[in-house]
Design an enzyme around this catalytic site. Structure first.
Site, PDB file in Angstrom:
ATOM      1  N   ARG A   1      -9.482   0.222   8.121  1.00  8.68           N
ATOM      2  CA  ARG A   1      -9.062  -1.145   8.410  1.00  8.68           C
ATOM      3  C   ARG A   1     -10.165  -1.932   9.101  1.00  8.68           C
ATOM      4  O   ARG A   1      -9.970  -3.105   9.429  1.00  8.68           O
ATOM      5  CB  ARG A   1      -7.824  -1.126   9.315  1.00  8.68           C
ATOM      6  CG  ARG A   1      -6.504  -1.128   8.543  1.00  8.68           C
ATOM      7  CD  ARG A   1      -5.357  -0.955   9.521  1.00  8.68           C
ATOM      8  NE  ARG A   1      -4.145  -1.592   9.110  1.00  8.68           N
ATOM      9  CZ  ARG A   1      -3.141  -0.982   8.486  1.00  8.68           C
ATOM     10  NH1 ARG A   1      -3.233   0.281   8.158  1.00  8.68           N
ATOM     11  NH2 ARG A   1      -2.050  -1.645   8.184  1.00  8.68           N
TER      12      ARG A   1
ATOM     13  N   ARG B   1      -0.546  -9.442  13.176  1.00  9.81           N
ATOM     14  CA  ARG B   1      -1.103  -8.463  12.224  1.00  9.81           C
ATOM     15  C   ARG B   1      -1.895  -9.170  11.125  1.00  9.81           C
ATOM     16  O   ARG B   1      -2.932  -8.675  10.677  1.00  9.81           O
ATOM     17  CB  ARG B   1       0.029  -7.637  11.594  1.00  9.81           C
ATOM     18  CG  ARG B   1       0.615  -6.617  12.563  1.00  9.81           C
ATOM     19  CD  ARG B   1       2.010  -6.209  12.177  1.00  9.81           C
ATOM     20  NE  ARG B   1       2.082  -5.393  10.977  1.00  9.81           N
ATOM     21  CZ  ARG B   1       3.217  -5.154  10.332  1.00  9.81           C
ATOM     22  NH1 ARG B   1       4.362  -5.663  10.756  1.00  9.81           N
ATOM     23  NH2 ARG B   1       3.210  -4.388   9.270  1.00  9.81           N
TER      24      ARG B   1
ATOM     25  N   LYS C   1       0.838  -1.210   0.000  1.00 13.31           N
ATOM     26  CA  LYS C   1       0.000   0.000   0.000  1.00 13.31           C
ATOM     27  C   LYS C   1       0.872   1.257   0.000  1.00 13.31           C
ATOM     28  O   LYS C   1       0.676   2.161  -0.798  1.00 13.31           O
ATOM     29  CB  LYS C   1      -0.918   0.021   1.245  1.00 13.31           C
ATOM     30  CG  LYS C   1      -1.821  -1.182   1.363  1.00 13.31           C
ATOM     31  CD  LYS C   1      -2.715  -1.094   2.591  1.00 13.31           C
ATOM     32  CE  LYS C   1      -1.976  -1.195   3.927  1.00 13.31           C
ATOM     33  NZ  LYS C   1      -1.455  -2.531   4.232  1.00 13.31           N
TER      34      LYS C   1
ATOM     35  N   ARG D   1      11.907  -6.144   5.465  1.00 17.36           N
ATOM     36  CA  ARG D   1      11.870  -4.730   5.847  1.00 17.36           C
ATOM     37  C   ARG D   1      12.345  -4.563   7.298  1.00 17.36           C
ATOM     38  O   ARG D   1      13.051  -3.613   7.627  1.00 17.36           O
ATOM     39  CB  ARG D   1      10.451  -4.162   5.683  1.00 17.36           C
ATOM     40  CG  ARG D   1      10.398  -2.674   6.026  1.00 17.36           C
ATOM     41  CD  ARG D   1       9.072  -2.045   5.706  1.00 17.36           C
ATOM     42  NE  ARG D   1       7.998  -2.587   6.537  1.00 17.36           N
ATOM     43  CZ  ARG D   1       6.712  -2.313   6.369  1.00 17.36           C
ATOM     44  NH1 ARG D   1       6.341  -1.520   5.390  1.00 17.36           N
ATOM     45  NH2 ARG D   1       5.803  -2.819   7.160  1.00 17.36           N
TER      46      ARG D   1
ATOM     47  N   ARG E   1      12.123  -1.701  11.830  1.00 23.68           N
ATOM     48  CA  ARG E   1      10.761  -1.348  12.277  1.00 23.68           C
ATOM     49  C   ARG E   1      10.298  -2.333  13.332  1.00 23.68           C
ATOM     50  O   ARG E   1      10.358  -3.549  13.128  1.00 23.68           O
ATOM     51  CB  ARG E   1       9.822  -1.343  11.061  1.00 23.68           C
ATOM     52  CG  ARG E   1       8.826  -0.220  11.139  1.00 23.68           C
ATOM     53  CD  ARG E   1       8.041  -0.137   9.890  1.00 23.68           C
ATOM     54  NE  ARG E   1       6.711  -0.696  10.089  1.00 23.68           N
ATOM     55  CZ  ARG E   1       5.694  -0.491   9.275  1.00 23.68           C
ATOM     56  NH1 ARG E   1       5.853   0.249   8.200  1.00 23.68           N
ATOM     57  NH2 ARG E   1       4.513  -1.029   9.505  1.00 23.68           N
TER      58      ARG E   1
HETATM   59  P1  B4P Z   1       4.669  -1.525   2.225  1.00 22.59           P
HETATM   60  O1  B4P Z   1       4.212  -0.854   0.978  1.00 22.59           O
HETATM   61  O2  B4P Z   1       5.413  -0.675   3.178  1.00 22.59           O
HETATM   62  O3  B4P Z   1       3.492  -2.191   3.026  1.00 22.59           O
HETATM   63  P2  B4P Z   1       2.164  -1.602   3.638  1.00 22.59           P
HETATM   64  O4  B4P Z   1       1.092  -2.446   3.029  1.00 22.59           O
HETATM   65  O5  B4P Z   1       2.033  -0.124   3.420  1.00 22.59           O
HETATM   66  O6  B4P Z   1       2.432  -1.795   5.206  1.00 22.59           O
HETATM   67  P3  B4P Z   1       1.677  -2.053   6.594  1.00 22.59           P
HETATM   68  O7  B4P Z   1       0.244  -2.429   6.379  1.00 22.59           O
HETATM   69  O8  B4P Z   1       2.536  -3.025   7.281  1.00 22.59           O
HETATM   70  O9  B4P Z   1       1.834  -0.819   7.505  1.00 22.59           O
HETATM   71  P4  B4P Z   1       1.039   0.446   8.098  1.00 22.59           P
HETATM   72  O10 B4P Z   1       2.108   1.439   8.240  1.00 22.59           O
HETATM   73  O11 B4P Z   1      -0.139   0.828   7.279  1.00 22.59           O
HETATM   74  O12 B4P Z   1       5.515  -2.789   1.788  1.00 22.59           O
HETATM   75  C1  B4P Z   1       6.126  -3.642   2.726  1.00 22.59           C
HETATM   76  C2  B4P Z   1       7.468  -4.140   2.188  1.00 22.59           C
HETATM   77  O13 B4P Z   1       7.309  -4.838   0.951  1.00 22.59           O
HETATM   78  C3  B4P Z   1       8.444  -2.996   1.899  1.00 22.59           C
HETATM   79  O14 B4P Z   1       9.715  -3.380   2.360  1.00 22.59           O
HETATM   80  C4  B4P Z   1       8.429  -2.872   0.370  1.00 22.59           C
HETATM   81  O15 B4P Z   1       9.673  -2.438  -0.145  1.00 22.59           O
HETATM   82  C5  B4P Z   1       8.126  -4.307  -0.074  1.00 22.59           C
HETATM   83  N1  B4P Z   1       7.331  -4.305  -1.304  1.00 22.59           N
HETATM   84  C6  B4P Z   1       6.231  -3.543  -1.542  1.00 22.59           C
HETATM   85  N2  B4P Z   1       5.715  -3.801  -2.768  1.00 22.59           N
HETATM   86  C7  B4P Z   1       6.511  -4.792  -3.309  1.00 22.59           C
HETATM   87  C8  B4P Z   1       6.501  -5.504  -4.564  1.00 22.59           C
HETATM   88  N3  B4P Z   1       5.559  -5.266  -5.504  1.00 22.59           N
HETATM   89  N4  B4P Z   1       7.451  -6.442  -4.777  1.00 22.59           N
HETATM   90  C9  B4P Z   1       8.387  -6.687  -3.837  1.00 22.59           C
HETATM   91  N5  B4P Z   1       8.472  -6.047  -2.635  1.00 22.59           N
HETATM   92  C10 B4P Z   1       7.546  -5.101  -2.376  1.00 22.59           C
HETATM   93  O16 B4P Z   1       0.472  -0.015   9.540  1.00 22.59           O
HETATM   94  C11 B4P Z   1       1.268  -0.305  10.668  1.00 22.59           C
HETATM   95  C12 B4P Z   1       0.436  -0.454  11.955  1.00 22.59           C
HETATM   96  O17 B4P Z   1      -0.201   0.811  12.308  1.00 22.59           O
HETATM   97  C13 B4P Z   1      -0.743  -1.434  11.902  1.00 22.59           C
HETATM   98  O18 B4P Z   1      -0.333  -2.782  12.155  1.00 22.59           O
HETATM   99  C14 B4P Z   1      -1.678  -0.873  13.021  1.00 22.59           C
HETATM  100  O19 B4P Z   1      -1.273  -1.287  14.295  1.00 22.59           O
HETATM  101  C15 B4P Z   1      -1.496   0.633  12.908  1.00 22.59           C
HETATM  102  N6  B4P Z   1      -2.536   1.236  12.050  1.00 22.59           N
HETATM  103  C16 B4P Z   1      -2.308   1.853  10.833  1.00 22.59           C
HETATM  104  N7  B4P Z   1      -3.464   2.273  10.295  1.00 22.59           N
HETATM  105  C17 B4P Z   1      -4.449   1.940  11.171  1.00 22.59           C
HETATM  106  C18 B4P Z   1      -5.871   2.080  11.161  1.00 22.59           C
HETATM  107  N8  B4P Z   1      -6.519   2.645  10.139  1.00 22.59           N
HETATM  108  N9  B4P Z   1      -6.595   1.614  12.235  1.00 22.59           N
HETATM  109  C19 B4P Z   1      -5.966   1.033  13.267  1.00 22.59           C
HETATM  110  N10 B4P Z   1      -4.628   0.849  13.346  1.00 22.59           N
HETATM  111  C20 B4P Z   1      -3.864   1.293  12.302  1.00 22.59           C
END
Ligand code: B4P
Length: 191
Positions: free
Chosen positions: A91, A147, A14, A130, A136
């Site tokens: 979420r 998660r 995302k 990551r 992290r």
């Molecule tokens: P990211 O792109 O960073 O993953 P994400 O889906 O954004 O992350 P996530 O859901 O964990 O985190 P968030 O900060 O929202 O990609 C991950 C890795 O994969 C990276 O290293 C990237 O380089 C690699 N990658 C990406 N695309 C790739 C591809 N196509 N091919 C290969 N590698 C690839 O949330 C963190 C925490 O915050 C949650 O657990 C929760 O506790 C809290 N939180 C956030 N929003 C909330 C909400 N709305 N309600 C309640 N709690 C919330």
């Protein structure tokens, strides 16, 4: 105005896709994860509360999260003129309902939801990688497992919620970031 939700399991990409979308479409980006991590870094009261949930792999309570989101939107009205990418929000179903109400109150609506589909073994490998690269605190196996469970129980029902509204675009998120972006772009252009 183009309002888009980036939806998917932890590590589905995302944040990665949102970074490219901001540049391509001039949209304002709200990552609730980034907002929370910024509070943690600054040691605010909210940050202290958020850290407890994040380190256990749990979601921050809906009521708190909805207030945070509304205040970020209201503080950035000018930057958000062309629209917003909501990255990691909603979420839960109550968060999705609150988002609809919030947008309606501001005279706008959600144009589409992009769901990134990635199998669990790949998600785990990405997040562990990551964790090694960035340190992290929630990218360790125990927290990742929790998660994913939270995602399956509380977040994945949103697929049906948005499919019923006819605005869900599911995308295969397993190609490299550039290949996935081509699919994301196609979905946006069809909205
Ligand atoms: P990211 O792109 O960073 O993953 P994400 O889906 O954004 O992350 P996530 O859901 O964990 O985190 P968030 O900060 O929202 O990609 C991950 C890795 O994969 C990276 O290293 C990237 O380089 C690699 N990658 C990406 N695309 C790739 C591809 N196509 N091919 C290969 N590698 C690839 O949330 C963190 C925490 O915050 C949650 O657990 C929760 O506790 C809290 N939180 C956030 N929003 C909330 C909400 N709305 N309600 C309640 N709690 C919330």
């Amino acid at each position: 105005m183009l309002n888009i939700v980036m939806f998917g399991a932890p590590g589905s990409g995302k944040g990665t896709q949102s970074e490219v979308l901001i540049k391509t479409y001039g949209l304002f980006h709200i990552s609730t994860g980034d907002v929370l991590r910024d509070h943690i870094k600054r040691g605010t009261d909210l940050g202290k509360t958020a850290k407890e949930y994040i380190d256990k792999g749990q979601l921050i309570p809906d009521e708190l999260m909805v207030d945070i989101l509304a205040s970020v939107v209201d503080d950035n009205k000018e930057a958000a003129q062309n629209g917003v990418i909501f990255d990691g929000f909603p979420r839960t179903i109550p968060q999705a309902e609150a988002l609809d109400a919030m947008l309606e109150k501001r005279g706008t609506k959600l144009n589409g939801v992009i769901g990134l589909d990635v199998p669990e073994d790949i998600l785990i490998a990405r997040l562990l990688n990551r964790g090694k690269e960035t340190g992290r605190s929630d990218d360790n196996l125990e927290t990742i497992t929790s998660r994913l469970e939270v995602y399956n129980n509380q977040t994945s029902p949103l697929k049906e919620f948005y499919a019923k509204k006819g605005i869900l675009h599911m995308i295969e998120g397993t190609g490299g970031p550039e290949a996935v972006f081509e699919l994301v772009k196609k979905a946006i252009e069809s909205m």
